[in-house]
Design a protein around this motif. Sequence first.
Motif, short mmCIF file in Angstrom:
data_model
loop_
_atom_site.label_atom_id
_atom_site.label_comp_id
_atom_site.label_asym_id
_atom_site.label_seq_id
_atom_site.Cartn_x
_atom_site.Cartn_y
_atom_site.Cartn_z
N MET A 163 0.05 -7.37 12.59
CA MET A 163 -0.73 -6.32 12.90
C MET A 163 -1.18 -6.18 14.20
O MET A 163 -1.34 -5.44 14.43
CB MET A 163 -2.37 -7.06 11.92
N LYS A 164 -0.49 -7.19 14.78
CA LYS A 164 -1.18 -7.72 16.39
C LYS A 164 -0.37 -6.47 16.95
O LYS A 164 -0.50 -6.12 18.34
CB LYS A 164 -1.21 -8.96 17.20
N LEU A 165 1.34 -6.25 16.90
CA LEU A 165 1.80 -5.31 16.56
C LEU A 165 1.51 -3.48 17.14
O LEU A 165 2.27 -3.06 17.63
CB LEU A 165 3.32 -5.92 16.74
N LEU A 166 0.98 -4.23 16.25
CA LEU A 166 0.21 -1.93 15.96
C LEU A 166 -0.43 -1.68 16.68
O LEU A 166 -1.88 -2.17 16.90
CB LEU A 166 -0.15 -2.57 13.93
N PRO A 167 -1.26 0.07 16.32
CA PRO A 167 -1.73 0.46 17.26
C PRO A 167 -2.50 0.42 16.46
O PRO A 167 -2.59 0.68 15.32
CB PRO A 167 -1.36 1.79 17.74
N GLU A 168 -4.00 0.77 16.82
CA GLU A 168 -5.30 0.83 15.75
C GLU A 168 -5.38 2.05 15.45
O GLU A 168 -4.41 2.78 15.76
CB GLU A 168 -6.40 0.99 17.54
N ASN A 169 -5.76 1.56 14.07
CA ASN A 169 -6.53 3.18 13.43
C ASN A 169 -4.90 3.15 12.58
O ASN A 169 -4.70 5.06 12.44
CB ASN A 169 -7.21 4.13 13.38
N CYS A 170 -3.79 2.81 11.99
CA CYS A 170 -2.19 3.18 11.55
C CYS A 170 -2.02 3.30 10.52
O CYS A 170 -0.79 3.61 9.88
CB CYS A 170 -1.43 2.89 12.83
N THR A 207 -6.93 -2.58 12.55
CA THR A 207 -5.06 -1.16 12.45
C THR A 207 -5.39 -0.48 11.45
O THR A 207 -4.17 0.87 11.23
CB THR A 207 -4.52 -2.26 11.83
N LEU A 208 -6.63 -1.10 9.87
CA LEU A 208 -6.82 0.47 9.31
C LEU A 208 -7.30 2.19 10.05
O LEU A 208 -7.82 2.01 10.16
CB LEU A 208 -7.94 0.02 8.57
N LYS A 209 -7.06 3.03 9.02
CA LYS A 209 -7.47 3.92 9.68
C LYS A 209 -9.51 4.14 9.05
O LYS A 209 -9.68 4.12 7.92
CB LYS A 209 -7.17 5.58 9.42
N PRO A 210 -9.80 5.14 9.99
CA PRO A 210 -11.12 5.27 9.17
C PRO A 210 -11.51 5.40 7.91
O PRO A 210 -12.53 5.12 7.69
CB PRO A 210 -11.96 6.49 10.22
N ASP A 211 -10.40 6.31 7.39
CA ASP A 211 -10.53 6.17 5.58
C ASP A 211 -9.66 5.24 4.84
O ASP A 211 -9.67 5.87 3.65
CB ASP A 211 -10.20 8.06 5.92
N GLY A 212 -8.38 4.35 5.91
CA GLY A 212 -7.73 3.71 4.50
C GLY A 212 -8.71 2.64 4.05
O GLY A 212 -9.81 2.75 3.83
N ARG A 213 -7.89 2.05 3.23
CA ARG A 213 -8.58 1.00 2.01
C ARG A 213 -7.71 -0.31 2.12
O ARG A 213 -6.49 -0.13 2.42
CB ARG A 213 -8.32 1.65 1.09
N ILE A 214 -8.73 -1.18 1.65
CA ILE A 214 -8.18 -2.45 1.35
C ILE A 214 -7.85 -2.97 -0.30
O ILE A 214 -9.05 -2.64 -0.60
CB ILE A 214 -8.31 -3.57 2.50
N ALA A 215 -6.52 -2.92 -1.34
CA ALA A 215 -6.92 -4.26 -2.16
C ALA A 215 -6.40 -5.20 -1.71
O ALA A 215 -5.74 -5.92 -1.46
CB ALA A 215 -6.08 -2.95 -3.00
N LEU A 216 -7.50 -6.33 -2.55
CA LEU A 216 -7.37 -7.42 -2.60
C LEU A 216 -7.39 -8.19 -3.31
O LEU A 216 -8.74 -8.05 -3.79
CB LEU A 216 -8.78 -8.78 -1.30
N ASN A 217 -6.66 -8.64 -4.03
CA ASN A 217 -6.58 -10.05 -5.18
C ASN A 217 -7.37 -11.22 -5.10
O ASN A 217 -6.54 -11.54 -3.36
CB ASN A 217 -4.79 -9.89 -5.38
N VAL A 218 -8.27 -11.15 -5.84
CA VAL A 218 -9.02 -12.16 -5.83
C VAL A 218 -9.24 -13.66 -6.36
O VAL A 218 -9.51 -12.88 -8.18
CB VAL A 218 -10.79 -12.25 -5.33
N PRO A 219 -8.16 -14.99 -6.64
CA PRO A 219 -8.65 -15.63 -7.87
C PRO A 219 -9.40 -16.30 -8.46
O PRO A 219 -10.23 -17.17 -8.04
CB PRO A 219 -7.23 -16.79 -7.47
N ILE A 220 -10.21 -15.05 -9.12
CA ILE A 220 -11.83 -15.79 -9.17
C ILE A 220 -11.27 -16.84 -10.65
O ILE A 220 -12.37 -18.30 -10.46
CB ILE A 220 -12.38 -14.17 -9.72
N GLU A 221 -10.87 -17.22 -11.44
CA GLU A 221 -10.53 -17.91 -12.41
C GLU A 221 -10.41 -19.54 -11.88
O GLU A 221 -11.18 -20.32 -11.79
CB GLU A 221 -10.01 -17.93 -13.66
N ILE A 222 -9.84 -19.58 -10.85
CA ILE A 222 -9.76 -20.35 -9.82
C ILE A 222 -10.51 -21.17 -9.12
O ILE A 222 -11.46 -22.17 -9.31
CB ILE A 222 -8.04 -20.74 -9.06
#
Length: 90
Positions: free
Chosen positions: A20-27, A69-84
Amino acid sequence: MTNLNAMLNKNHNMDCIDGMKLLPENCIDLIVTSCPYNVGIDYDIYKDDRSMDEYFKWTKEWLSEVYRTLKPDGRIALNVPIEINIKERG
């Protein structure tokens, strides 16, 4: 920082933070991840049972790169193992 076009349509086998450090901002439009959760999973080369201070430091580092690195309208989907987490840590 690397030219974004030089990185497209290729597989990159590297630490996610280094990549990710190789990527430009907001891409990036979307990040989907199931990152290590520090619950003792036996990964090949990753230590998944760090101290909580070390884990939180690492989490802050990769999430900072996600935010950068996320665009201002970008999204992140994060899987969380809540049962563990519920069973093992209350």
